[in-house]
Write a protein that holds these residues in place. Structure first.
Motif, PDB file in Angstrom:
ATOM      1  N   ILE A  50       0.859  -1.187   0.000  1.00  0.00           N
ATOM      2  CA  ILE A  50       0.000   0.000   0.000  1.00  0.00           C
ATOM      3  C   ILE A  50       0.896   1.238   0.000  1.00  0.00           C
ATOM      4  O   ILE A  50       1.715   1.416   0.905  1.00  0.00           O
ATOM      5  CB  ILE A  50      -0.918   0.026   1.234  1.00  0.00           C
ATOM      6  N   TYR A  51       0.744   2.102  -1.012  1.00  0.00           N
ATOM      7  CA  TYR A  51       1.665   3.223  -1.190  1.00  0.00           C
ATOM      8  C   TYR A  51       1.065   4.603  -0.938  1.00  0.00           C
ATOM      9  O   TYR A  51       1.802   5.537  -0.650  1.00  0.00           O
ATOM     10  CB  TYR A  51       2.243   3.189  -2.613  1.00  0.00           C
ATOM     11  N   SER A  52      -0.231   4.776  -1.046  1.00  0.00           N
ATOM     12  CA  SER A  52      -0.818   6.109  -0.905  1.00  0.00           C
ATOM     13  C   SER A  52      -1.082   6.449   0.559  1.00  0.00           C
ATOM     14  O   SER A  52      -1.263   5.563   1.399  1.00  0.00           O
ATOM     15  CB  SER A  52      -2.120   6.200  -1.692  1.00  0.00           C
ATOM     16  N   TYR A  53      -1.118   7.732   0.853  1.00  0.00           N
ATOM     17  CA  TYR A  53      -1.357   8.199   2.218  1.00  0.00           C
ATOM     18  C   TYR A  53      -2.733   7.758   2.708  1.00  0.00           C
ATOM     19  O   TYR A  53      -2.871   7.187   3.798  1.00  0.00           O
ATOM     20  CB  TYR A  53      -1.248   9.724   2.266  1.00  0.00           C
ATOM     21  N   GLU A  54      -3.746   8.009   1.888  1.00  0.00           N
ATOM     22  CA  GLU A  54      -5.118   7.701   2.285  1.00  0.00           C
ATOM     23  C   GLU A  54      -5.290   6.211   2.578  1.00  0.00           C
ATOM     24  O   GLU A  54      -5.915   5.832   3.584  1.00  0.00           O
ATOM     25  CB  GLU A  54      -6.085   8.118   1.180  1.00  0.00           C
ATOM     26  N   ASP A  55      -4.733   5.362   1.735  1.00  0.00           N
ATOM     27  CA  ASP A  55      -4.908   3.917   1.924  1.00  0.00           C
ATOM     28  C   ASP A  55      -4.064   3.381   3.081  1.00  0.00           C
ATOM     29  O   ASP A  55      -4.479   2.446   3.771  1.00  0.00           O
ATOM     30  CB  ASP A  55      -4.574   3.177   0.629  1.00  0.00           C
ATOM     31  N   CYS A  56      -2.887   3.962   3.301  1.00  0.00           N
ATOM     32  CA  CYS A  56      -2.085   3.550   4.460  1.00  0.00           C
ATOM     33  C   CYS A  56      -2.811   3.881   5.760  1.00  0.00           C
ATOM     34  O   CYS A  56      -2.845   3.076   6.692  1.00  0.00           O
ATOM     35  CB  CYS A  56      -0.710   4.231   4.429  1.00  0.00           C
ATOM     36  N   VAL A  57      -3.411   5.077   5.819  1.00  0.00           N
ATOM     37  CA  VAL A  57      -4.188   5.461   7.002  1.00  0.00           C
ATOM     38  C   VAL A  57      -5.347   4.487   7.204  1.00  0.00           C
ATOM     39  O   VAL A  57      -5.633   4.055   8.329  1.00  0.00           O
ATOM     40  CB  VAL A  57      -4.720   6.902   6.861  1.00  0.00           C
ATOM     41  N   SER A  58      -5.999   4.137   6.105  1.00  0.00           N
ATOM     42  CA  SER A  58      -7.129   3.214   6.174  1.00  0.00           C
ATOM     43  C   SER A  58      -6.712   1.870   6.764  1.00  0.00           C
ATOM     44  O   SER A  58      -7.415   1.300   7.614  1.00  0.00           O
ATOM     45  CB  SER A  58      -7.726   3.017   4.777  1.00  0.00           C
ATOM     46  N   ILE A  59      -5.567   1.370   6.332  1.00  0.00           N
ATOM     47  CA  ILE A  59      -5.077   0.077   6.843  1.00  0.00           C
ATOM     48  C   ILE A  59      -4.657   0.189   8.303  1.00  0.00           C
ATOM     49  O   ILE A  59      -5.004  -0.664   9.139  1.00  0.00           O
ATOM     50  CB  ILE A  59      -3.894  -0.421   5.985  1.00  0.00           C
ATOM     51  N   LEU A  60      -3.920   1.228   8.643  1.00  0.00           N
ATOM     52  CA  LEU A  60      -3.414   1.373  10.008  1.00  0.00           C
ATOM     53  C   LEU A  60      -4.527   1.565  11.032  1.00  0.00           C
ATOM     54  O   LEU A  60      -4.381   1.197  12.200  1.00  0.00           O
ATOM     55  CB  LEU A  60      -2.443   2.551  10.079  1.00  0.00           C
ATOM     56  N   LYS A  61      -5.644   2.120  10.597  1.00  0.00           N
ATOM     57  CA  LYS A  61      -6.768   2.338  11.511  1.00  0.00           C
ATOM     58  C   LYS A  61      -7.776   1.196  11.500  1.00  0.00           C
ATOM     59  O   LYS A  61      -8.679   1.158  12.336  1.00  0.00           O
ATOM     60  CB  LYS A  61      -7.489   3.642  11.146  1.00  0.00           C
ATOM     61  N   ASN A  62      -7.630   0.265  10.574  1.00  0.00           N
ATOM     62  CA  ASN A  62      -8.621  -0.800  10.401  1.00  0.00           C
ATOM     63  C   ASN A  62      -8.405  -1.922  11.422  1.00  0.00           C
ATOM     64  O   ASN A  62      -7.337  -2.556  11.427  1.00  0.00           O
ATOM     65  CB  ASN A  62      -8.534  -1.371   8.985  1.00  0.00           C
ATOM     66  N   PRO A  63      -9.360  -2.207  12.285  1.00  0.00           N
ATOM     67  CA  PRO A  63      -9.196  -3.286  13.270  1.00  0.00           C
ATOM     68  C   PRO A  63      -9.099  -4.668  12.634  1.00  0.00           C
ATOM     69  O   PRO A  63      -8.680  -5.629  13.297  1.00  0.00           O
ATOM     70  CB  PRO A  63     -10.463  -3.164  14.134  1.00  0.00           C
ATOM     71  N   LYS A  64      -9.457  -4.771  11.349  1.00  0.00           N
ATOM     72  CA  LYS A  64      -9.338  -6.051  10.648  1.00  0.00           C
ATOM     73  C   LYS A  64      -7.927  -6.281  10.109  1.00  0.00           C
ATOM     74  O   LYS A  64      -7.634  -7.368   9.592  1.00  0.00           O
ATOM     75  CB  LYS A  64     -10.336  -6.104   9.479  1.00  0.00           C
TER      76      LYS A  64
END
Length: 383
Positions: free
Chosen positions: A38-52
């Protein structure tokens, strides 16, 4: 196509790779390594905040054959835990941070420079960066000088406990050193008045025995040593390089801004891993349950959709502090503010006291690591 997994020592400029991926494949399935990158800022934030998206188990079933003490340390670290275990260990780690006493950073760095300076030259990485952060943590908890010396000289071997793959020699060293460091940390923590009163409260609120709380606390105190070595070394090294390159050392405030921008522009930690516990849809792709994930934080930090004029080192950019180097969400690194403060004090002392600091190397070599870009050595002259 370059592999998403490569040694930083093999790449002259990894940011060229990140730029290409960010433009063409911001969410990419690496078939060779069977991992999502995952390379984009928005998607990295999404992954780091995702409890899954949970932290990977770096030693499933103790395949690495760590001994009892090393295994207890590893299994109780906040950085490597999930769910309720993470919440408990994070609470304890935060309490430890709050109980750290202020120490004289200037006197510690001054002594390190004095001890290692040869003909006005010093290897900044091996003389200061690998030792100063750990010593500051140790002294803030009142460890005796002999224990400070032992732990600060052995911590580099213990840090290997975080590696998902370890050699037999590394495991042997970890097993030996972990028992000694655990014993020292246990003795010191038990002598601190605040722990005697806090331990029963934590035990009662989390339905754990006092022995369990003690083990978690000792493990996370050792975790502070590990974090200070990891994060502290990298920030001290990379910030010095950027400050010298951009000549941003006229005041302590300018140095602090430069450190924060270094964390965005040239961070020590380039990526972190997760594993999907359920299917995760993201930007038109589907990360399936049990798929491993690589969040490329260094790429996200240079995402032009988040940071204006992203390729320029600019200490006045108004959102530099929103870099992802320390993570975001429940697993955000607790050492963030400590590391920035320590680096600010150390570099301000360097430039304010010594006046003339010059780098003596044209080609910095980096450690053979996938997740971190850490200089092996930085020789500088001091006047």
């Amino acid at each position: 196509m370059n592999s998403t997994l490569f040694l930083q020592s093999d790449s002259i400029d990894p940011y060229l790779i990140y730029k290409t991926m960010l433009q063409n494949n911001p969410v990419y399935w690496d078939e060779t390594n069977k991992i999502w990158a995952i390379y984009s800022y928005e998607d990295c934030v999404s992954i780091l905040k995702n409890p899954k998206a949970e932290i990977l188990d770096v030693n499933p079933g103790n395949k690495q054959k760590l001994n009892k003490t090393a295994l207890e340390i590893l299994n109780n670290l906040t950085r490597l835990s999930n769910g309720i275990q993470h919440e408990i260990s994070k609470e304890i780690a935060m309490l430890l941070f709050l109980k750290m006493k202020s120490v004289d950073i200037n006197s510690i760095i001054s002594q390190l420079i004095k001890n290692n300076l040869v003909e006005n030259k010093i290897d900044w990485v091996n003389s200061v960066c690998k030792t100063l952060p750990v010593l500051v943590v140790l002294k803030s908890f009142g460890f005796e000088e002999k224990d400070c010396e032992f732990i600060s000289t052995q911590i580099e071997s213990l840090v290997k406990i975080m590696l998902p793959q370890k050699t037999e020699e590394q495991v042997k060293s970890i097993n030996k050193i972990s028992e000694q460091i655990f014993s020292i940390a246990e003795k010191q923590l038990s002598s601190l008045r605040f722990f005697e009163s806090l331990s029963p409260k934590i035990s009662e609120s989390n339905s754990l025995s006092l022995d369990e709380i003690k083990t978690i606390s000792i493990s996370n105190l050792i975790g502070l040593f590990i974090q200070s070595f990891d994060a502290g070394r990298g920030i001290l090294s990379n910030s010095l390089l950027q400050i010298l390159n951009n000549k941003t050392f006229s005041s302590k405030q300018e140095i602090e801004k430069s450190i924060i921008e270094t964390l965005r522009f040239d961070p020590p930690i380039h990526n972190t891993r997760r594993i999907a516990t359920e299917d995760i849809p993201i930007s038109g792709s589907l990360i399936k349950k049990n798929d491993p994930i690589l969040a490329v934080l260094a790429s996200a930090n240079r995402d032009p959709k988040k940071f204006e004029n992203e390729l320029k080192f600019d200490i006045e950019r108004n959102n530099n502090a929103e870099n992802l180097t320390f993570g975001i969400g429940p697993h955000m690194c607790l050492a963030k503010h400590f590391s920035i403060h320590l680096t600010t004090e150390a570099l301000w002392f360097l430039f304010n006291e010594l006046k003339t600091v010059e780098i003596l190397e044209n080609n910095i070599q980096y450690e053979p690591m996938i997740n971190a870009r850490l200089p092996k050595a930085i020789w500088i002259s001091l006047q």
